[in-house]
Design an enzyme around this catalytic site. Structure first.
Site, PDB file in Angstrom:
ATOM      1  N   GLY A 108      25.237  16.278   8.885  1.00 56.23           N
ATOM      2  CA  GLY A 108      24.051  15.616   8.358  1.00 56.23           C
ATOM      3  C   GLY A 108      24.413  14.700   7.204  1.00 56.23           C
ATOM      4  O   GLY A 108      25.375  14.946   6.483  1.00 56.23           O
TER       5      GLY A 108
ATOM      6  N   PHE B 293      20.473  12.509  -0.461  1.00 54.08           N
ATOM      7  CA  PHE B 293      20.979  13.358  -1.532  1.00 54.08           C
ATOM      8  C   PHE B 293      22.459  13.693  -1.379  1.00 54.08           C
ATOM      9  O   PHE B 293      23.078  14.202  -2.297  1.00 54.08           O
ATOM     10  CB  PHE B 293      20.178  14.657  -1.601  1.00 54.08           C
ATOM     11  CG  PHE B 293      18.745  14.453  -1.982  1.00 54.08           C
ATOM     12  CD1 PHE B 293      18.407  13.869  -3.186  1.00 54.08           C
ATOM     13  CD2 PHE B 293      17.734  14.834  -1.111  1.00 54.08           C
ATOM     14  CE1 PHE B 293      17.075  13.662  -3.530  1.00 54.08           C
ATOM     15  CE2 PHE B 293      16.399  14.639  -1.454  1.00 54.08           C
ATOM     16  CZ  PHE B 293      16.083  14.054  -2.665  1.00 54.08           C
TER      17      PHE B 293
ATOM     18  N   LYS C 282      26.523  21.238   1.387  1.00 57.61           N
ATOM     19  CA  LYS C 282      26.027  19.901   1.027  1.00 57.61           C
ATOM     20  C   LYS C 282      26.740  19.423  -0.226  1.00 57.61           C
ATOM     21  O   LYS C 282      26.664  20.053  -1.281  1.00 57.61           O
ATOM     22  CB  LYS C 282      24.512  19.909   0.781  1.00 57.61           C
ATOM     23  CG  LYS C 282      23.980  18.516   0.390  1.00 57.61           C
ATOM     24  CD  LYS C 282      22.480  18.538   0.102  1.00 57.61           C
ATOM     25  CE  LYS C 282      21.656  18.573   1.357  1.00 57.61           C
ATOM     26  NZ  LYS C 282      21.616  17.249   2.049  1.00 57.61           N
TER      27      LYS C 282
ATOM     28  N   ASP D 299      10.666  14.430   0.381  1.00 58.01           N
ATOM     29  CA  ASP D 299      11.420  13.811   1.480  1.00 58.01           C
ATOM     30  C   ASP D 299      11.249  14.616   2.774  1.00 58.01           C
ATOM     31  O   ASP D 299      12.211  14.949   3.451  1.00 58.01           O
ATOM     32  CB  ASP D 299      12.895  13.693   1.114  1.00 58.01           C
ATOM     33  CG  ASP D 299      13.640  12.674   1.987  1.00 58.01           C
ATOM     34  OD1 ASP D 299      12.952  11.843   2.632  1.00 58.01           O
ATOM     35  OD2 ASP D 299      14.883  12.698   2.020  1.00 58.01           O
TER      36      ASP D 299
END
Length: 330
Positions: free
Chosen positions: A59, A63, A80, A178
């Site tokens: 992904g 951010f 992430k 978001d």
């Protein structure tokens, strides 16, 4: 339980804290996670992601980039790596993680831990085996099954439940900012879990200047954000309305199909069809049948009120959830 004070040499460590019923210390700079205690260094994170190898990317968003990773011991997680430009302020980052680490709900992606070393800020989440709603609705590879209406309805209700919890379940409330199909992840049972919650606030807390960027993703941004950059829960409701339209139509929020439509997007196309008495024509023919037609049209009515131009006319997420659940209760 680890010491409530993390010394400088431990700043690069990623903490997984065991569950504890003991009273929290008044001063704490690590989040209280419900996982067995694990300490991972930045080296572990680099190894788990194969040095943040592009092949492991699952992904990519505003951010940061998300990698599929395998921790020592074999557990698969999603890592992430926050964008450097948006991940300033170690102290603010740690403080915000304390809040986000305590947010637990069946329809929110569990945050397992975090890592802060140098300029790098990394979050570790539960890995969602079925990926994102976006992947299933777009099916760009042609290898996924079509999501039938019962699954889509389940996703709508679960996502609404998760968002309602963010808005109303605790204080301080969290505005997502978001909401989009790629931020709704699906587990093995297609139970939806909202991802990236709190990141917008985290970024704001870490910025030293006032951002003039409009929060959100094109196609999901409510009309009032053109006049004001202030984010509200009603803005999230609008974005959720777009999600409902995606589930109902199978179409993307923007694209060449809508170039001649007022607004140039999915919302404008749907409203034009409804205005012309053609509401049924917007429903996804791949899943429309005699059994699904009525509940799909009722869901469309809920989407329409979520997409009201006037934010005050939109329902709160608790009511959206109640409306959606009410369809099946009739």
């Amino acid at each position: 339980m680890v010491d409530s004070k993390v010394n400088g040499s431990d700043d690069q460590n990623l903490y997984f804290l065991s569950s504890s019923r003991s009273k929290e210390p008044l001063s704490i700079n690590i989040a209280m996670f419900e996982q067995p205690l694990l300490k991972l260094t930045s080296v572990d994170i680099v190894e788990a992601t194969n040095n943040f190898c592009k092949a492991n990317i699952i992904g990519d968003g505003g951010f940061g980039t998300v990698y599929k990773a395998t921790l020592p011991g074999g557990k698969t997680v999603a890592v992430k790596k926050l964008s450097r430009a948006k991940a300033q302020g170690h102290r603010e980052f740690i403080a915000e993680m304390e809040t986000l680490g305590k947010v637990k709900h069946r329809n929110l992606v569990p945050l397992f831990g975090y890592c802060s070393y140098g300029e790098e800020k990394v979050l570790v989440y539960e890995y969602m085996v079925n990926g994102s709603l976006d992947q299933w609705l777009r099916n760009r590879t042609g290898t996924l099954d079509v999501l039938d209406w019962s699954k889509r309805y389940k996703i709508a209700v679960g996502a609404a439940r998760g968002l309602a919890f963010l808005h109303h379940g605790f204080i301080p409330h969290i505005i997502h900012r978001d909401i989009k199909a790629s931020n709704i992840l699906l587990n093995e049972d297609f139970e939806p879990k909202v991802a990236d919650f709190g990141l917008a606030r985290l970024i704001s807390a870490c910025e030293t200047h006032v951002s003039t960027e409009i929060a959100g993703t094109f196609g999901y941004i409510p009309p009032e954000y053109g006049q004001s950059w202030k984010s509200t829960t009603r803005g999230d409701v609008y974005s959720f309305g777009v999600i409902l339209l995606e589930l109902l139509t199978g179409k993307e929020p923007t694209g060449p199909d809508f170039k001649d439509i007022h607004g140039g997007n999915l919302v404008g196309w749907v409203f034009e069809k409804i205005k012309n008495g053609q509401a049924v024509d917007v429903l996804d023919l791949l899943i429309l049948d005699a059994d699904s037609k009525q509940t799909m049209l009722q869901t469309l009515q809920i989407a329409v009120i979520c997409l009201s131009e006037n934010p005050a006319s939109r329902p709160i997420m608790l009511h959206v959830l109640k409306f959606l659940k009410g369809i099946k209760d009739e």
